[in-house]
Design an enzyme around this catalytic site. Structure first.
Site, PDB file in Angstrom:
ATOM      1  N   ASN A 123     -69.764  59.666 -51.865  1.00 14.40           N
ATOM      2  CA  ASN A 123     -70.372  58.811 -50.848  1.00 14.40           C
ATOM      3  C   ASN A 123     -71.161  57.700 -51.523  1.00 14.40           C
ATOM      4  O   ASN A 123     -71.892  57.948 -52.475  1.00 14.40           O
ATOM      5  CB  ASN A 123     -71.292  59.642 -49.949  1.00 14.40           C
ATOM      6  CG  ASN A 123     -70.523  60.669 -49.140  1.00 14.40           C
ATOM      7  OD1 ASN A 123     -69.446  60.384 -48.628  1.00 14.40           O
ATOM      8  ND2 ASN A 123     -71.058  61.879 -49.038  1.00 14.40           N
TER       9      ASN A 123
ATOM     10  N   GLY B 129     -73.400  57.948 -45.852  1.00 14.72           N
ATOM     11  CA  GLY B 129     -74.228  59.146 -45.833  1.00 14.72           C
ATOM     12  C   GLY B 129     -74.735  59.575 -47.199  1.00 14.72           C
ATOM     13  O   GLY B 129     -75.159  60.716 -47.369  1.00 14.72           O
TER      14      GLY B 129
ATOM     15  N   HIS C  97     -72.495  61.147 -57.785  1.00 12.65           N
ATOM     16  CA  HIS C  97     -71.940  62.503 -57.785  1.00 12.65           C
ATOM     17  C   HIS C  97     -70.626  62.522 -57.036  1.00 12.65           C
ATOM     18  O   HIS C  97     -70.431  61.784 -56.067  1.00 12.65           O
ATOM     19  CB  HIS C  97     -72.916  63.515 -57.156  1.00 12.65           C
ATOM     20  CG  HIS C  97     -73.428  63.116 -55.808  1.00 12.65           C
ATOM     21  ND1 HIS C  97     -74.418  62.180 -55.640  1.00 12.65           N
ATOM     22  CD2 HIS C  97     -73.077  63.518 -54.559  1.00 12.65           C
ATOM     23  CE1 HIS C  97     -74.668  62.027 -54.348  1.00 12.65           C
ATOM     24  NE2 HIS C  97     -73.860  62.814 -53.671  1.00 12.65           N
TER      25      HIS C  97
ATOM     26  N   HIS D  34     -77.988  59.367 -57.137  1.00 12.91           N
ATOM     27  CA  HIS D  34     -77.530  59.637 -58.506  1.00 12.91           C
ATOM     28  C   HIS D  34     -76.043  59.972 -58.325  1.00 12.91           C
ATOM     29  O   HIS D  34     -75.715  60.933 -57.611  1.00 12.91           O
ATOM     30  CB  HIS D  34     -78.324  60.796 -59.109  1.00 12.91           C
ATOM     31  CG  HIS D  34     -77.967  61.154 -60.525  1.00 12.91           C
ATOM     32  ND1 HIS D  34     -78.916  61.355 -61.525  1.00 12.91           N
ATOM     33  CD2 HIS D  34     -76.761  61.380 -61.108  1.00 12.91           C
ATOM     34  CE1 HIS D  34     -78.309  61.680 -62.655  1.00 12.91           C
ATOM     35  NE2 HIS D  34     -77.005  61.708 -62.431  1.00 12.91           N
TER      36      HIS D  34
ATOM     37  N   CYS E  14     -85.881  61.695 -59.398  1.00 13.30           N
ATOM     38  CA  CYS E  14     -84.490  61.898 -58.968  1.00 13.30           C
ATOM     39  C   CYS E  14     -84.147  63.367 -59.116  1.00 13.30           C
ATOM     40  O   CYS E  14     -84.283  63.946 -60.199  1.00 13.30           O
ATOM     41  CB  CYS E  14     -83.546  61.034 -59.811  1.00 13.30           C
ATOM     42  SG  CYS E  14     -81.815  61.470 -59.597  1.00 13.30           S
TER      43      CYS E  14
ATOM     44  N   ASP F 111     -73.214  72.896 -54.892  1.00  9.93           N
ATOM     45  CA  ASP F 111     -74.036  72.219 -53.881  1.00  9.93           C
ATOM     46  C   ASP F 111     -74.927  73.253 -53.196  1.00  9.93           C
ATOM     47  O   ASP F 111     -74.501  74.378 -52.925  1.00  9.93           O
ATOM     48  CB  ASP F 111     -73.138  71.528 -52.850  1.00  9.93           C
ATOM     49  CG  ASP F 111     -73.887  70.505 -52.024  1.00  9.93           C
ATOM     50  OD1 ASP F 111     -73.610  69.296 -52.163  1.00  9.93           O
ATOM     51  OD2 ASP F 111     -74.783  70.902 -51.236  1.00  9.93           O
TER      52      ASP F 111
ATOM     53  N   HIS G 110     -78.558  58.708 -65.466  1.00 10.22           N
ATOM     54  CA  HIS G 110     -78.795  58.268 -64.090  1.00 10.22           C
ATOM     55  C   HIS G 110     -78.029  56.976 -63.795  1.00 10.22           C
ATOM     56  O   HIS G 110     -78.306  55.933 -64.369  1.00 10.22           O
ATOM     57  CB  HIS G 110     -80.295  58.047 -63.827  1.00 10.22           C
ATOM     58  CG  HIS G 110     -80.571  57.690 -62.392  1.00 10.22           C
ATOM     59  ND1 HIS G 110     -80.769  58.654 -61.417  1.00 10.22           N
ATOM     60  CD2 HIS G 110     -80.626  56.501 -61.764  1.00 10.22           C
ATOM     61  CE1 HIS G 110     -80.950  58.058 -60.247  1.00 10.22           C
ATOM     62  NE2 HIS G 110     -80.861  56.742 -60.434  1.00 10.22           N
TER      63      HIS G 110
ATOM     64  N   HIS H  42     -68.283  65.091 -54.965  1.00 10.61           N
ATOM     65  CA  HIS H  42     -68.158  66.393 -54.310  1.00 10.61           C
ATOM     66  C   HIS H  42     -66.742  66.913 -54.584  1.00 10.61           C
ATOM     67  O   HIS H  42     -65.767  66.187 -54.356  1.00 10.61           O
ATOM     68  CB  HIS H  42     -68.312  66.260 -52.793  1.00 10.61           C
ATOM     69  CG  HIS H  42     -69.641  65.747 -52.321  1.00 10.61           C
ATOM     70  ND1 HIS H  42     -70.605  66.576 -51.785  1.00 10.61           N
ATOM     71  CD2 HIS H  42     -70.162  64.497 -52.277  1.00 10.61           C
ATOM     72  CE1 HIS H  42     -71.660  65.846 -51.429  1.00 10.61           C
ATOM     73  NE2 HIS H  42     -71.413  64.582 -51.715  1.00 10.61           N
TER      74      HIS H  42
END
Ligand code: 5GP
Ligand code: ZN
Length: 113
Positions: free
Chosen positions: A86, A92, A99, A97, A3, A29, A45, A101
């Site tokens: 997402n 998408g 996250h 893992h 990962c 990012d 994780h 944004h």
């Protein structure tokens, strides 16, 4: 585990860190869609938001603390920003893992789709 975000947590893949606490890491990012584009992740994780449970209440608070800190540090707290996670193929999600944004630093389109 294969990962990419676990490897960033472990330090075996470099990342530009923006925030770190016991349970949470935030880093830029690699393919920014806006001047500010930071990913806030749990160090543990967890695949997606669907895998969070009531036992993760403390972790969720720590993730929110990370989001707030990132927004303040990058300056978008004052101008406005978006928080997106997402979940699954149709949304998408490409890294499995969890996250969030944190996106800002320019005017964002109103559409979420
Ligand atoms: P998703 O599409 O799963 O919602 O978001 C995954 C994000 O991770 C993408 O925006 C992508 O640019 C970012 N990403 C993928 N690999 C790496 C990497 O190795 N380092 C960093 N910093 N970001 C990555
Ligand atoms: Zn992971």
């Amino acid at each position: 585990m294969d990962c990419i975000f676990c490897k960033i947590v472990a330090g075996t893949i470099p990342a530009k860190k923006v925030f770190e606490s016991d349970q949470v890491l935030a880093f830029e990012d690699i393919a920014k869609v806006a001047p500010v584009h930071v990913l806030v992740i749990p160090k543990r994780h967890i695949e997606s938001v669907l895998d969070l449970s009531p036992q993760d209440a403390e972790l969720l608070a720590a993730l929110q603390t990370g989001i707030t800190s990132v927004a303040q540090q990058t300056g978008v707290a004052g101008t406005g920003f978006r928080v997106v996670s997402n979940c699954g193929a149709s949304a998408g999600q490409s890294v499995f893992h969890l996250h969030y944004h944190v996106i800002g630093g320019r005017e964002l389109a109103l559409s979420l789709g």
